[in-house]
Every structure is written in structure tokens, then in C-alpha cells.
Design an enzyme around this catalytic site. Structure first.
Site, short mmCIF file in Angstrom:
data_model
loop_
_atom_site.label_atom_id
_atom_site.label_comp_id
_atom_site.label_asym_id
_atom_site.label_seq_id
_atom_site.Cartn_x
_atom_site.Cartn_y
_atom_site.Cartn_z
N ASP A 161 -1.45 -18.66 -38.42
CA ASP A 161 -2.43 -17.85 -38.84
C ASP A 161 -1.66 -16.67 -38.76
OD1 ASP A 161 -4.59 -18.64 -37.80
OD2 ASP A 161 -4.12 -18.79 -35.96
C1 26A Z 1 -14.15 -22.59 -35.03
N1 26A Z 1 -12.99 -22.85 -34.99
C2 26A Z 1 -12.91 -24.26 -34.95
C3 26A Z 1 -12.26 -21.70 -34.51
C4 26A Z 1 -11.32 -21.71 -34.42
C5 26A Z 1 -9.80 -21.37 -33.78
N2 26A Z 1 -10.37 -19.50 -34.82
C6 26A Z 1 -11.46 -19.57 -34.49
N3 26A Z 1 -12.41 -20.41 -35.26
N4 26A Z 1 -10.57 -23.14 -34.14
C7 26A Z 1 -9.14 -22.92 -32.90
N5 26A Z 1 -8.97 -21.42 -33.14
C8 26A Z 1 -8.26 -20.95 -33.22
O1 26A Z 1 -7.46 -21.06 -33.84
C9 26A Z 1 -5.25 -20.78 -33.76
C10 26A Z 1 -4.51 -21.22 -33.78
O2 26A Z 1 -4.24 -20.94 -35.07
C11 26A Z 1 -7.08 -20.40 -31.55
O3 26A Z 1 -7.99 -19.54 -30.96
C12 26A Z 1 -5.80 -20.18 -32.21
O4 26A Z 1 -5.38 -18.80 -30.79
#
Ligand code: 26A
Length: 344
Positions: A299
């Protein structure tokens, strides 16, 4: 940053999640049939994880959610508030307040949809050495609806932006909103950027992903995500260079803006694919003792990239800034930064 940017020049939609992060032993992952470096959606059998992390593993609470992370990092590097606007759905609770406070203190202009009777989403971050495995309980985030984007003030924000960024993760929530933003970007001939986000998106959400891909001008992903896409498409080669070339050539609506693919591979070089060319951008390897956790590295890479892209900088500068931002947040807990950005 030299000149002043238009407020709200960058719009993103995603799942605002509060990360509950802890170092756990490998058998914790095994008990929940999870893999290192995975990202999954929580099922009923995962629900005890969150309580366990808080009670037994000294968990930390950190602002998360993939797109919101990227936009916070872009804001940190830009040093000019309100360049980026974020839409997502939260509950009416303490976690939502924490997320909003962290986003706003980074300078992000958040416009949450609020779902009163559902808690704000959380994401378990299970740290094992230099790996992190994510398990998201979307909760309120899963309730985002297109009417939020249709409210006049939000509609104006979407229409006035010049750049759009949405994660593949958001395909699990509300494809109509994604298609709306993509169509707006297309009609106004403005760049629409997307992320493959996690292997499970290509495995289980290929239909909505294929619907939006023609609109995608820049696609980000890591090696596992690119390979999952290739496998789901039955492409013959698992070679990242072959996959990248195919991704840029894949079904594009506006041929005047050929697609760009940017594939990261941990500490190995970032690959930039444009039509027939592939370029490599080296990553500075950190010593193991410098790594706090790798949560949010992808990210942050996108955040660093966006901070330069919205200033019209070259792809070379954008990717170097992405690498800088990812390197910085790896040295901090979760997707957080410390001090002033040092990218020049
Ligand atoms: C739909 N899903 C599975 C998700 C996520 C996500 N953000 C949005 N949708 N699953 C994990 N994260 C976020 O990814 C970040 C790390 O790349 C987590 O909250 C974490 O901050």
C-alpha cells in the site's frame, strides 16, 4: 513539493479497517489454516482470532484498509492536506473515530458512509518474522453502497478529481461503485488506477475484475497476485515477465492510453511494463533487524507512487518514490510513518 495541487485531485474508494496486529507463532496460522503473506476474508471460523490477539498476544491497533493506507501515505509525502479524498463505509463507534482521526491527521479528506448498527471493520495482522498474514472482517465496510457516491457533494468530488485509485479488495464489496468511478474516469479521459490486491480476488472475483479491467490504465500487483491472475486466466506461463506483458496487452477500452502494469516482488526489483518494454527498478534491501513489519508495504508503495503521479512526475520518479515509501513503512509498525518524508 514545489507547486500547489488542486484539492481533491485524487479520489479513492476502499474498505476502512482498523488493523489489530500482533506477532504470533507459526502454529497460530496453522490453527486457522492460514498461510504466511496471505490476505483473506474472515469466515465464521476466523472470528475468535481478534479476541485472541487482544487477550493473548499484546495486539496493537493501527489505522488500516488498503486504499486508505495508500492515500494516507501519499498525503504524508505531499505535505499539502486534502489532495486526496477517500470514500468507504464505517460503523458509528470508537474504531471509526480512530480511523477518521488518523486519516485526517495525515491530511486525507475522508467522506465515510456510516452504517449505524454494524461495527467498523477490522483486520487481523498476524506477524511471523518478516511475513504478515491478513484476515479482514469487513463488517461495516461491506455495506458501502453507490448512493453514497450519488450524494451531490460526493458526486462533485468524484467528477472534479483528476486521478482515481481503487483496490481489487473493493470488488468484494461494491462493483457498481467501481464501475461508476471507472466510467467517470473514462468519460473525462483521466487515469484510473487499480490493484490486484490479493490472490483470492483473481480466484473468486474474476467476473467483476474482468468487467473493470478494460478501464484500468495502471494496474499494480505483487508476484503472487499476478500469478493468481495468470492461473485464473489459464495463461501458459507463470513467469512474471510474461504475465506483465500480457496484462498490459489485455482488453483495454481506451487504446490512446496504453495500459501500464507495475509488479512488485518484495526486495527484488519492481517491474514496469509498458507496451513492449520491461524495466527494472531496484529495491534497497533492509537488514532483518531494520524490519519492524511488512504490513502495508504494498500500500505504501502505491501511496508513494501516487504522490508523484498526481504531480505529473515521470514513472521513473513515481516508482522510486514508491520504493522509498515502502522501505519507510517497513521500518515502522503497520502502515505508519515517523517523522518527515525524505524523498527528493
Ligand atoms: C477485502 N479485504 C480482504 C480487504 C483487506 C484490506 N483492505 C481492504 N480490503 N484485507 C486486508 N486489508 C488491509 O491491507 C493492509 C495491508 O496491505 C489491512 O487493513 C492492512 O492495513
Amino acid at each position: 513539493m514545489t507547486s500547489t495541487l488542486q484539492e481533491g485531485i485524487l479520489v479513492g474508494c476502499g474498505n476502512p479497517l482498523l488493523d489489530i496486529s500482533a506477532v504470533v507463532p507459526m502454529d497460530f496460522l496453522q490453527r486457522y489454516s492460514m498461510n504466511e503473506d496471505d490476505a483473506i476474508l474472515a469466515e465464521d471460523r476466523h472470528m475468535p482470532i481478534y479476541g485472541e490477539l487482544v487477550e493473548g498476544y499484546n495486539a496493537e491497533f493501527l489505522a488500516g484498509g488498503s486504499v486508505q493506507n495508500s492515500l494516507r501515505i501519499a498525503q504524508w509525502i505531499l505535505r499539502q492536506p486534502r489532495v486526496a479524498v477517500f470514500f468507504g463505509c464505517v460503523g458509528e463507534d470508537r474504531y471509526a473515530q480512530i480511523l477518521k482521526e488518523k486519516a485526517q491527521s495525515a491530511g486525507l479528506d475522508v467522506h465515510y458512509q456510516v452504517k449505524r448498527d454494524v461495527p467498523t471493520g477490522t483486520c487481523a495482522v498476524l506477524i511471523t518474522g518478516t511475513h504478515r498474514s491478513l484476515c479482514a472482517n469487513l463488517a461495516a465496510a461491506n455495506n458501502f453502497t453507490i448512493d453514497h457516491l450519488e450524494e451531490p457533494s460526493n458526486k462533485a468530488l468524484v467528477e472534479n478529481a483528476q486521478y482515481y485509485y481503487i483496490s481489487g479488495f473493493f470488488l468484494t464489496v461494491n462493483p457498481p461503485s467501481i464501475m461508476r468511478v471507472a466510467a467517470t474516469a473514462h468519460a473525462k479521459q483521466r487515469p484510473f488506477l487499480m490493484n490486484l490486491s490479493a490472490p483470492f480476488i483473481s480466484q473468486f472475483y474474476m467476473a467483476p475484475l474482468l468487467a473493470v479491467l478494460p478501464y484500468v490504465d495502471i494496474i499494480f500487483g505483487n508476484e503472487a497476485e499476478a500469478q493468481a491472475f495468470a492461473e485464473a486466466q489459464s495463461w501458459p506461463s507463470g513467469d512474471l515477465r510474461e504475465i506483465g506483458k500480457r496484462l498490459v496487452a489485455f482488453n483495454k477500452l481506451n487504446p490512446a492510453r496504453p495500459r501500464i502494469a507495475i509488479l512488485t516482488q518484495g526486495c527484488d526489483p519492481v517491474l514496469l511494463f509498458q507496451q513492449d518494454s520491461v524495466q527494472e527498478f531496484p529495491v534497497t534491501k533492509l537488514a532483518v533487524h531494520e524490519i519492524v513489519d511488512t504490513n502495508g508495504a504494498g500500500d505504501a508503495f502505491v501511496g508513494g507512487f501516487l504522490s508523484q503521479f498526481v504531480q505529473g512526475k515521470s514513472l521513473d520518479v513515481c516508482i522510486r518514490c514508491g520504493n522509498y515509501a515502502a522501505g519507510h513503512i517497513i521500518k515502522n509498525p503497520g502502515c505508519t510513518y515517523s517523522g518527515e518524508p525524505e524523498f527528493v
